[in-house]
Design an enzyme around this catalytic site. Sequence first.
Site, short mmCIF file in Angstrom:
data_model
loop_
_atom_site.label_atom_id
_atom_site.label_comp_id
_atom_site.label_asym_id
_atom_site.label_seq_id
_atom_site.Cartn_x
_atom_site.Cartn_y
_atom_site.Cartn_z
CB CYS A 75 -0.92 -0.02 1.22
SG CYS A 75 -1.73 1.55 1.56
CG HIS B 59 -2.68 6.03 0.51
ND1 HIS B 59 -2.41 7.31 0.09
CD2 HIS B 59 -3.63 5.56 -0.35
CE1 HIS B 59 -3.16 7.61 -0.95
NE2 HIS B 59 -3.91 6.56 -1.24
CB CYS B 60 0.73 1.43 4.25
SG CYS B 60 -0.99 0.87 4.24
#
Length: 451
Positions: free
Chosen positions: A9, A11-12
């Site tokens: 991910c 965004h992670c």
Amino acid sequence: MFILDAPWCGHCKALAPEFAKAANTLAEKESGIKLAKVDATEETELAEEHQVRGYPTLKFFRNASPVEYNGGRQADDIVAWLLKKTGPPAKELKTVEEAKEFIDANNVAVVGFFKDQTTDAAKAFLGAAASIDDHPFGITSDDKIFKEYDVQCGTIVLFKKFDEGKVVFEGDATEKNIKKFVAGNSLPLIVEFNHETAQKIFGGDIKSHLLLFLNKGEDHFEKVTEAARSVAKPFKEQVLFVTIDASEEDHQRILEFFGMKKDEVPAARLIKLEEDMAKYKPESNELTSDSIKQFVEDFLAGKLKQHLLTQDLPEDWDKEPVKVLVASNFDKIAFDSEKDVLVEFYAPWCGHCKQLAPIYDKVGEHFKDDKNIVIAKIDATANELEHTKVTSFPTLKLYPKGDNNVIEYNGPRTFEGLTKFVESGGVDGAGIDEPVEEETEDDDTPRKDEL
């Protein structure tokens, strides 16, 4: 507090260093709050138990009860949110040293100067402090602190490490007004859109945004930014001024959402984030301080008409059994009082729409010789209608002849179901016969909440 993430991910990955920085800050403050992370792709049972539907998901546990995290994605935001959840709404500042340390330690800090915390104004201040998780609040009754900051009793000051440095609250000290004051002054006059600021921009209390699409690094970037900065201050509690680097690949879908092409940059748009998004385009492409100011003033005065996306009408729009509609010909075809018109509102990226396509073509073929029935479709991501808002795909609506009282189809997406619906004038299939899957704009690429 822990974060449920996925290794792949983006965004992670962007959040990870900020999360680690927040953990270090809490440790330096000798806080009892602990931060942890969980790979939700490995701990699937745990992720399911906590209804994780996207990454990253952050949850705060207090006395074993989970609380959904709704703060910002930067270290300071995470720390401020956690401290607010675990302590008093406003920190008691007892000495000048404490006040200075509190203000210096935070990018934004709000301080109330009250001799008596039982007054209506002090209660309103504490009420606002309790409801705002993003920023730390302090409160003091110490005369030396009053003298140090040259304020009178009842003053509320927002201190910040950008723009003018501090802003003094003016007006009636109600909780609503104080919250509006903080929302309007806690972000820079010009906010740069990126992963860190996205949540503050679109999740904040100010729902009207001036979006300036610029190419960072080109000559116009600083020129337009400074022009906007010179006029932004009077509007700061009503309209958020945002710059978007249109040259970044990650921001291309934002341009697509506004129906813009790269060669249109630099450009400005206004957007009003309410139940139905309303978009506005300036009359001129010129971006000077005067034109930007006029654009915002006209918007606030209600003088602007919504800018609706439309595609060019294809020359062969009526060649096939399923007619092609765009915004410019929709009303003429759909609201024809002498015909029953079935319209599919679709999205090119929608999997369910792709599955329906051969069935819908068959329906069009079935009715192609009936002069009283029209089967049509419209790309609802590229054509906007002032009278019809669609957020899930595919959506099917029948516009019956006569009064054109629109009937939405909720039956099975089969050839038999759709033909019965049309032939019955919208009676058979208007009710929910069986669960129907839909794709919303949150299910796939074009996500409005991540503009």
